[in-house]
Design a protein around this motif. Structure first.
Motif, PDB file in Angstrom:
ATOM      1  N   GLY A   1       0.819  -1.211   0.000  1.00  0.00           N
ATOM      2  CA  GLY A   1       0.000   0.000   0.000  1.00  0.00           C
ATOM      3  C   GLY A   1       0.844   1.248   0.000  1.00  0.00           C
TER       4      GLY A   1
ATOM      5  N   ALA B   1       0.586   4.321  -2.623  1.00  0.00           N
ATOM      6  CA  ALA B   1       0.213   5.640  -2.101  1.00  0.00           C
ATOM      7  C   ALA B   1       1.307   6.663  -2.365  1.00  0.00           C
ATOM      8  CB  ALA B   1      -0.069   5.551  -0.599  1.00  0.00           C
TER       9      ALA B   1
ATOM     10  N   LEU C   1      -7.449   1.376  -2.605  1.00  0.00           N
ATOM     11  CA  LEU C   1      -7.476   2.056  -1.309  1.00  0.00           C
ATOM     12  C   LEU C   1      -6.213   2.885  -1.097  1.00  0.00           C
ATOM     13  CD1 LEU C   1      -8.931   2.477   1.390  1.00  0.00           C
ATOM     14  CD2 LEU C   1      -7.735   0.459   2.271  1.00  0.00           C
ATOM     15  N   ALA C   2      -5.063   2.300  -1.397  1.00  0.00           N
ATOM     16  CA  ALA C   2      -3.803   3.022  -1.222  1.00  0.00           C
ATOM     17  C   ALA C   2      -3.698   4.186  -2.216  1.00  0.00           C
ATOM     18  CB  ALA C   2      -2.625   2.071  -1.411  1.00  0.00           C
TER      19      ALA C   2
ATOM     20  N   TYR D   1      -6.170   5.913  -3.513  1.00  0.00           N
ATOM     21  CA  TYR D   1      -7.065   6.993  -3.052  1.00  0.00           C
ATOM     22  C   TYR D   1      -6.446   7.729  -1.861  1.00  0.00           C
ATOM     23  CZ  TYR D   1     -11.255   9.369  -1.389  1.00  0.00           C
ATOM     24  OH  TYR D   1     -12.155  10.325  -0.973  1.00  0.00           O
ATOM     25  N   THR D   2      -5.791   6.983  -0.981  1.00  0.00           N
ATOM     26  CA  THR D   2      -5.123   7.610   0.167  1.00  0.00           C
ATOM     27  C   THR D   2      -4.017   8.550  -0.298  1.00  0.00           C
ATOM     28  OG1 THR D   2      -5.574   5.665   1.539  1.00  0.00           O
ATOM     29  CG2 THR D   2      -3.854   7.169   2.306  1.00  0.00           C
ATOM     30  N   GLY D   3      -3.203   8.084  -1.253  1.00  0.00           N
ATOM     31  CA  GLY D   3      -2.143   8.934  -1.802  1.00  0.00           C
ATOM     32  C   GLY D   3      -2.696  10.166  -2.484  1.00  0.00           C
TER      33      GLY D   3
ATOM     34  N   MET E   1      -5.608  11.715  -1.809  1.00  0.00           N
ATOM     35  CA  MET E   1      -6.112  12.638  -0.786  1.00  0.00           C
ATOM     36  C   MET E   1      -4.967  13.352  -0.069  1.00  0.00           C
ATOM     37  SD  MET E   1      -9.408  12.778  -0.797  1.00  0.00           S
ATOM     38  CE  MET E   1      -9.163  12.799  -2.587  1.00  0.00           C
ATOM     39  N   LEU E   2      -3.895  12.610   0.231  1.00  0.00           N
ATOM     40  CA  LEU E   2      -2.739  13.230   0.884  1.00  0.00           C
ATOM     41  C   LEU E   2      -2.107  14.293  -0.011  1.00  0.00           C
ATOM     42  CD1 LEU E   2      -0.995  10.120   2.524  1.00  0.00           C
ATOM     43  CD2 LEU E   2      -2.161  11.999   3.707  1.00  0.00           C
TER      44      LEU E   2
ATOM     45  N   THR F   1      -4.408   6.996 -10.863  1.00  0.00           N
ATOM     46  CA  THR F   1      -4.804   5.947  -9.914  1.00  0.00           C
ATOM     47  C   THR F   1      -5.361   4.738 -10.648  1.00  0.00           C
ATOM     48  OG1 THR F   1      -5.353   7.665  -8.290  1.00  0.00           O
ATOM     49  CG2 THR F   1      -6.187   5.453  -7.868  1.00  0.00           C
TER      50      THR F   1
END
Length: 409
Positions: free
Chosen positions: A25, A29, A340-341, A343-345, A347-348, A379
């Motif tokens: 992940g 990310a 998931l990873a 999307y996290t990257g 958003m960060l 992504t």
């Protein structure tokens, strides 16, 4: 896809292999985070250049006179070139198809007084055609009109900050401002995308200002916009020819660069376009490199994950699991972690760009941001890469005979 047992199994596998999941992940990310930051900073540089040119129309041309530096046709150097009304007529007659808007300009610094408030501003005597040159947007009232020009009316259009300085929260519309002892009526208030400096100008009818301060039909400079149908190269050729004919009219050496100066915004636009093209290519190259690094990372991790689970997969096959169910389970796990990873990257990255905000303006990076479709597309690319990266080793593992898999060390 929505098999509850399958998802429970995936979550159990993830919970039992936290380190493996975190590593895979993190790779994804970090790739999306770096990709987002790179494109955001690139767009910030682009916004900076756009702001630099926002104060004036992109097809503006300004013509200024100066002092000759070379003798020519028996005339000595050091002559002051002075534009007059006849030059305006000459330019318009010479280039009727190339010129869109045209205005002579007289510029003076004047003391503006309204009741107890006063300040010093630059006052420009212009024609109505000058408005599109400066990209001035009327927010209250109107700009100057040709009736004002004909009547030599004592009316003015003032910048938003002039109104704020002299009138505070009140409207300036219809009020009279004293400019160097002469009263002018405010007929309009404008704002300007060029920023604070451009919103502290005052515009008055050219004929009014010339009649008061230039008795010999003198003009400080000319401003015009060229026909929007002209390409950048055609616009540059036009300004070169304009410079040439004006030098001929005023008996100036063709090599003299100081006597008449023509500033064409098309040249700046062309340079910016070239710079932005190179910048976009560099950012795209780095971004693609980042994604490739992420894809390689995902691939290596997925190969390791599948190899680590060889014995487990052998047990599943021995218990009756089909190759397609094994492949499907690994793919779903791979897609879930990647999405998931990613999307996290994403958003960060977006949060980091918003947090930076205008703090990077001193480094010529204004409003760093990135279009949603760009990072979403990146992504999706990683998700596809994760799917492929999971499918290849999963297919290989699913084809291994149970007895071989169970004996794997």
């Amino acid at each position: 896809m929505f098999d509850l047992d399958r998802w429970q199994e995936i979550f159990q596998t993830i919970s039992k292999n936290k380190l493996r999941t975190i590593l895979s992940g993190f790779t994804i990310a970090f790739a999306i985070l770096l990709f987002t930051l790179l494109f955001g900073i690139g767009n910030g540089l682009k916004h900076t250049f756009e702001k630099q040119f926002a104060g004036d129309s992109q097809n503006s041309v300004y013509i200024n006179s100066g002092t000759t530096t070379k003798p020519y046709k028996g005339l000595q150097s050091g002559r002051q070139i002075q534009f007059r009304n006849e030059d305006a007529k000459f330019i318009n007659e010479k280039f009727p198809d190339e010129i869109q808007f045209f205005s002579p300009n007289i510029q003076r610094s004047m003391q503006a007084i309204y009741k107890g408030e006063q300040n010093r501003y630059t006052v420009r005597g212009v024609y109505p055609d000058y408005q599109p040159l400066e990209s001035a947007v009327i927010q209250d009232g109107r700009f100057l009109s040709y009736i004002d020009i004909k009547r030599r009316a004592k009316v003015i259009a003032i910048g938003r900050l002039v109104e704020e300085d002299l009138f505070g929260a009140k409207s300036a519309m219809g009020k009279n401002i004293n400019l160097d002892g002469i009263s002018y009526k405010v007929v309009g208030v404008f704002n300007d995308p060029g920023g604070d400096n451009d919103e502290r100008y005052i515009y008055a009818p050219f004929t009014t200002i010339q009649g008061m301060y230039k008795p010999n039909d003198e003009v400080d400079y000319f401003g015009l916009t060229f026909n929007s149908k002209l390409s950048v190269d055609e616009a540059l050729a036009f300004s070169n020819l304009l410079t040439k004919v004006l030098k001929e009219k005023h008996n100036i050496d063709p090599r003299d660069q100081a006597a008449i100066r023509v500033r064409n915004y098309a040249e700046g636009t062309k340079n910016v376009q070239q710079f932005m093209t190179v910048l976009n290519v560099i950012i795209l190259f780095i971004g693609i490199g980042t994604l490739i690094a992420g894809i390689i990372g995902i691939s290596n991790i997925m190969v390791y994950i599948v190899k680590e689970r060889t014995k487990e997969l052998g047990i599943r096959k021995a218990l009756g699991a089909t190759p397609s169910s094994i492949i499907g389970m690994i793919l779903m796990e791979s897609i879930f972690i990647t999405a998931l990873a990613g999307y996290t990257g994403l958003m960060l990255g977006v949060f980091a760009l918003r947090a930076l905000g205008d703090s990077l303006e001193k480094y010529f990076i204004l409003n760093p941001s990135v279009e949603t479709y760009v990072v979403v597309g990146a992504t999706i690319v990683l998700i596809i890469a994760g799917t492929i990266a999971g499918y290849i080793p999963a297919k290989r593992a699913a084809s291994i005979k149970p007895i071989v898999a169970l004996n794997d060390e």
